[in-house]
Design a protein around this motif. Structure first.
Motif, short mmCIF file in Angstrom:
data_model
loop_
_atom_site.label_atom_id
_atom_site.label_comp_id
_atom_site.label_asym_id
_atom_site.label_seq_id
_atom_site.Cartn_x
_atom_site.Cartn_y
_atom_site.Cartn_z
N PHE A 150 23.44 -40.49 -16.11
CA PHE A 150 24.64 -40.52 -16.94
C PHE A 150 24.81 -41.89 -17.59
CE2 PHE A 150 27.25 -36.82 -14.97
CZ PHE A 150 26.21 -35.96 -15.22
N LYS A 151 24.53 -42.94 -16.82
CA LYS A 151 24.66 -44.30 -17.37
C LYS A 151 23.64 -44.53 -18.48
CE LYS A 151 24.89 -49.13 -16.09
NZ LYS A 151 24.84 -50.11 -15.03
N GLU A 152 22.39 -44.16 -18.22
CA GLU A 152 21.32 -44.36 -19.21
C GLU A 152 21.60 -43.61 -20.51
OE1 GLU A 152 17.79 -43.03 -17.22
OE2 GLU A 152 17.51 -44.94 -16.17
N ARG A 153 22.15 -42.41 -20.41
CA ARG A 153 22.37 -41.57 -21.58
C ARG A 153 23.76 -41.72 -22.18
NH1 ARG A 153 18.59 -36.51 -20.06
NH2 ARG A 153 16.75 -37.79 -19.74
N GLY A 154 24.59 -42.52 -21.57
CA GLY A 154 25.91 -42.78 -22.12
C GLY A 154 26.87 -41.60 -22.06
N LEU B 202 42.64 -36.82 -21.55
CA LEU B 202 41.22 -36.52 -21.70
C LEU B 202 40.88 -36.00 -23.10
CD1 LEU B 202 40.56 -34.70 -18.32
CD2 LEU B 202 40.18 -37.10 -18.88
N ARG B 203 41.82 -35.42 -23.78
CA ARG B 203 41.54 -34.85 -25.10
C ARG B 203 41.46 -35.92 -26.18
NH1 ARG B 203 46.51 -31.15 -24.29
NH2 ARG B 203 47.14 -33.26 -23.96
N LYS B 204 42.06 -37.07 -25.97
CA LYS B 204 42.14 -38.08 -27.01
C LYS B 204 41.15 -39.23 -26.83
CE LYS B 204 46.97 -37.25 -27.99
NZ LYS B 204 48.33 -37.77 -27.90
N GLU B 205 40.69 -39.44 -25.63
CA GLU B 205 39.88 -40.63 -25.36
C GLU B 205 38.67 -40.23 -24.54
OE1 GLU B 205 40.32 -44.68 -22.70
OE2 GLU B 205 42.08 -43.56 -23.23
N LYS B 206 37.54 -40.77 -24.90
CA LYS B 206 36.35 -40.63 -24.06
C LYS B 206 36.17 -41.96 -23.35
CE LYS B 206 33.80 -37.30 -26.77
NZ LYS B 206 32.50 -36.97 -27.37
N ARG B 207 35.92 -41.89 -22.09
CA ARG B 207 35.75 -43.11 -21.32
C ARG B 207 34.36 -43.13 -20.68
NH1 ARG B 207 40.37 -45.26 -17.45
NH2 ARG B 207 41.39 -45.25 -19.44
N HIS B 208 33.69 -44.22 -20.81
CA HIS B 208 32.37 -44.39 -20.20
C HIS B 208 32.52 -45.40 -19.07
CE1 HIS B 208 30.21 -42.29 -23.44
NE2 HIS B 208 31.20 -42.75 -24.16
N VAL B 209 32.14 -44.99 -17.88
CA VAL B 209 32.25 -45.86 -16.72
C VAL B 209 30.85 -46.24 -16.26
CG1 VAL B 209 33.06 -46.02 -14.35
CG2 VAL B 209 34.41 -44.79 -16.03
#
Length: 139
Positions: A111-115, A132-139
């Protein structure tokens, strides 16, 4: 997607049927998928997800929940789509250990490698404080 739930007994779908169900699902405007699959056939859902919630409860809690679930199923207080016998109980512990040692690290690295838009929750009571509908968050 993997299993077709039927009153007379569940049927495992063929790979082609399973893939078709997934392809139809991710075309929808909104959808939720639950599961522990990390193999290539689910990649399309990862690519099309607005967010992926990864419930990463501590290993000991999962061990405890496996035991409690087995006891509830054996005493008839919880239904199961399988026969809750000692073999399945033992396999649950094996699967949990495999998840902790191999599958979870693989998934998190992938998941980290592929964003992929991943949010890790460490407790099923942990509040999610953003829409969740308005923002995508990458951790």
């Amino acid at each position: 997607m993997v299993w077709e739930r039927r009153q007379g007994g569940d049927r495992r779908r063929t790979d082609e049927e399973r893939n078709a169900v997934l392809a139809d699902l991710v075309k929808a405007e909104s959808w939720i998928i639950e599961g522990v699959h990390s193999t290539a056939w689910v990649e399309e859902s990862f690519r099309n997800a607005d967010v992926i919630l990864f419930l990463d409860t501590p290993y000991y809690k999962r061990m405890k929940q496996i035991t409690f679930r087995f006891l509830r199923q054996k005493t008839g207080r919880e239904s199961a789509h399988y026969t809750p016998d000692f073999t399945i109980f033992k396999n649950m512990f094996k699967w949990n250990a495999l998840f902790e040692k191999e599958t979870k690290p693989y998934i998190l690295k992938l998941f980290k490698e592929r964003g992929y838009p991943l949010l890790i929750l460490h407790d099923n009571q942990q509040p999610i404080d953003w829409d969740l509908r308005k923002e995508k968050r990458h951790v």
